[in-house]
Design a protein around this motif. Structure first.
Motif, PDB file in Angstrom:
ATOM      1  N   PHE A 191      -7.075  11.760   7.774  1.00 24.34           N
ATOM      2  CA  PHE A 191      -7.319  10.436   7.212  1.00 24.34           C
ATOM      3  C   PHE A 191      -6.381  10.199   6.039  1.00 24.34           C
ATOM      4  N   LEU A 192      -5.993   8.948   5.855  1.00 27.98           N
ATOM      5  CA  LEU A 192      -5.165   8.565   4.722  1.00 27.98           C
ATOM      6  C   LEU A 192      -5.986   7.762   3.728  1.00 27.98           C
ATOM      7  N   VAL A 193      -5.770   8.050   2.461  1.00 31.63           N
ATOM      8  CA  VAL A 193      -6.333   7.247   1.381  1.00 31.63           C
ATOM      9  C   VAL A 193      -5.234   6.306   0.918  1.00 31.63           C
ATOM     10  N   LEU A 194      -5.442   5.006   1.111  1.00 29.77           N
ATOM     11  CA  LEU A 194      -4.413   4.009   0.823  1.00 29.77           C
ATOM     12  C   LEU A 194      -4.803   3.162  -0.389  1.00 29.77           C
ATOM     13  N   GLY A 195      -3.836   2.926  -1.268  1.00 30.13           N
ATOM     14  CA  GLY A 195      -4.071   2.073  -2.431  1.00 30.13           C
ATOM     15  C   GLY A 195      -2.790   1.388  -2.855  1.00 30.13           C
ATOM     16  N   LEU A 212       0.810  -1.212   0.000  1.00 31.60           N
ATOM     17  CA  LEU A 212       0.000   0.000   0.000  1.00 31.60           C
ATOM     18  C   LEU A 212       0.849   1.270   0.000  1.00 31.60           C
ATOM     19  N   GLN A 213       0.346   2.279  -0.688  1.00 27.57           N
ATOM     20  CA  GLN A 213       0.942   3.604  -0.713  1.00 27.57           C
ATOM     21  C   GLN A 213      -0.123   4.636  -0.337  1.00 27.57           C
ATOM     22  N   ILE A 214       0.318   5.691   0.314  1.00 29.51           N
ATOM     23  CA  ILE A 214      -0.602   6.784   0.629  1.00 29.51           C
ATOM     24  C   ILE A 214      -0.895   7.539  -0.663  1.00 29.51           C
ATOM     25  N   GLN A 215      -2.172   7.597  -1.032  1.00 30.61           N
ATOM     26  CA  GLN A 215      -2.590   8.290  -2.247  1.00 30.61           C
ATOM     27  C   GLN A 215      -2.892   9.771  -1.985  1.00 30.61           C
ATOM     28  N   GLN A 216      -3.421  10.022  -0.794  1.00 32.57           N
ATOM     29  CA  GLN A 216      -3.921  11.362  -0.475  1.00 32.57           C
ATOM     30  C   GLN A 216      -4.157  11.433   1.029  1.00 32.57           C
ATOM     31  N   ALA A 217      -4.139  12.640   1.573  1.00 24.91           N
ATOM     32  CA  ALA A 217      -4.519  12.853   2.969  1.00 24.91           C
ATOM     33  C   ALA A 217      -5.684  13.824   3.018  1.00 24.91           C
ATOM     34  N   ILE A 218      -6.638  13.546   3.895  1.00 25.81           N
ATOM     35  CA  ILE A 218      -7.833  14.376   4.042  1.00 25.81           C
ATOM     36  C   ILE A 218      -7.937  14.806   5.499  1.00 25.81           C
ATOM     37  N   VAL A 219      -8.016  16.096   5.738  1.00 26.36           N
ATOM     38  CA  VAL A 219      -8.189  16.627   7.094  1.00 26.36           C
ATOM     39  C   VAL A 219      -9.669  16.962   7.283  1.00 26.36           C
ATOM     40  N   LEU A 220     -10.275  16.311   8.275  1.00 28.85           N
ATOM     41  CA  LEU A 220     -11.712  16.430   8.487  1.00 28.85           C
ATOM     42  C   LEU A 220     -11.993  17.047   9.861  1.00 28.85           C
ATOM     43  N   PRO A 221     -12.732  18.164   9.926  1.00 34.61           N
ATOM     44  CA  PRO A 221     -13.155  18.685  11.239  1.00 34.61           C
ATOM     45  C   PRO A 221     -14.077  17.673  11.920  1.00 34.61           C
TER      46      PRO A 221
END
Length: 278
Positions: free
Chosen positions: A182-186, A82-91
């Motif tokens: 949050f991390l988007v993993l793929g 797996l690789q980190i595709q994107q990071a999302i910061v959520l309130p």
């Protein structure tokens, strides 16, 4: 068909992050709930992506109040593909969901350990005698809330809407600026240009200044580290894996040179991905 694993059931903050990822990256899939795949634990969601059962896993990695999510960090270290595709910061804004009419009617409150911890001061003030029970996700206790008027759960407002349950108080988190990354993993490299990178390493045993040497690799090149966190290797007491977030992309020549030098002063080095933060 892009399928997405997340910590379920529906209504968790992980689902909200996954829906945000779809909205940003795959807007054509936004109204296709069949692509959303809830899993009962974070490791199971990550393993589903690791083994190709889903295309993507969206998992929490860090909260602004409680710090790193250890299950995610441990699973990332163990992952081979797996690789980190994107990071999302959520309130994150927590609601007290209950059929009780008053705080004094509540005897038990359910939530994920992070949810309970992020509302601990509020709970101590308004529900000091209530039994707190940790669950695998913030929404796991909602079926009990529906059946028992003395039970409450700490979860999202979306969860209250999905399960058609009343909110007695909102928000109840101790800090107003509560956020989770949050991390988007793929299994493939990200398609968008990265602004940050993450890596992890273990250290060679019995070496004086073992941690200083890897950090100096970045300091000497004026590469900024935005986060460093340790986890036990589980081999022996006092041995750790270090997770680093770096404000540079892997293709940066300065960073590429740093990685080469890092190989010489670490035992095992793993590049977790180069990605953008939204």
């Amino acid at each position: 068909m892009t399928t997405i694993a997340y910590l379920g059931p529906a209504g968790t903050y992980s689902e909200i992050a996954a829906l945000q990822y779809i909205q940003l990256s795959h807007p054509d899939l936004e109204h296709d709930p069949a692509r959303m795949c809830p899993y009962p634990t974070i490791p199971q969601a990550i393993n589903a992506a690791e083994h190709g059962n889903v295309d993507i896993a969206v998992v929490p990695v860090e909260n602004s109040i409680q710090g790193g999510v250890t299950m995610t960090l441990d699973s990332l270290w163990q992952s081979e593909s797996l690789q980190i595709q994107q990071a999302i910061v959520l309130p994150i804004a927590h609601a007290l969901i209950t059929r009780a009419q008053a705080f004094t009617d509540i005897k038990v409150v359910y939530s994920h350990p992070q949810g309970l911890a992020q509302c601990q001061q509020w709970l101590d003030r308004y529900l000091p005698t209530v039994q707190q029970i940790a669950t695998d996700s913030t929404t796991d206790g909602l079926h009990i809330v529906a059946e028992d008027v003395t039970v409450a759960a700490i979860a999202s407002q979306r969860a209250a809407e999905i399960y058609n349950l009343p909110v007695l108080k909102f928000p109840i988190n101790d800090q107003p600026d509560n956020c989770t990354r949050f991390l988007v993993l793929g299994r493939t490299a990200p398609t968008t240009k990265g602004t940050h990178s993450s890596l992890a390493f273990s250290l060679k045993r019995n070496m004086p200044g073992a941690l200083v040497k890897p950090l100096l690799v970045f300091a000497d090149r004026q590469i900024n580290l935005s986060r460093i966190e340790s986890r036990p290797t589980k081999r022996s007491l006092g041995e750790y894996i270090f997770f680093l977030d770096i404000e540079a992309e892997i293709d940066d020549p300065n960073f590429s040179e740093a990685l080469q030098d890092l190989q010489a002063v670490t035992e095992n080095l793993k590049i977790l991905g180069s990605y953008a933060i939204t």
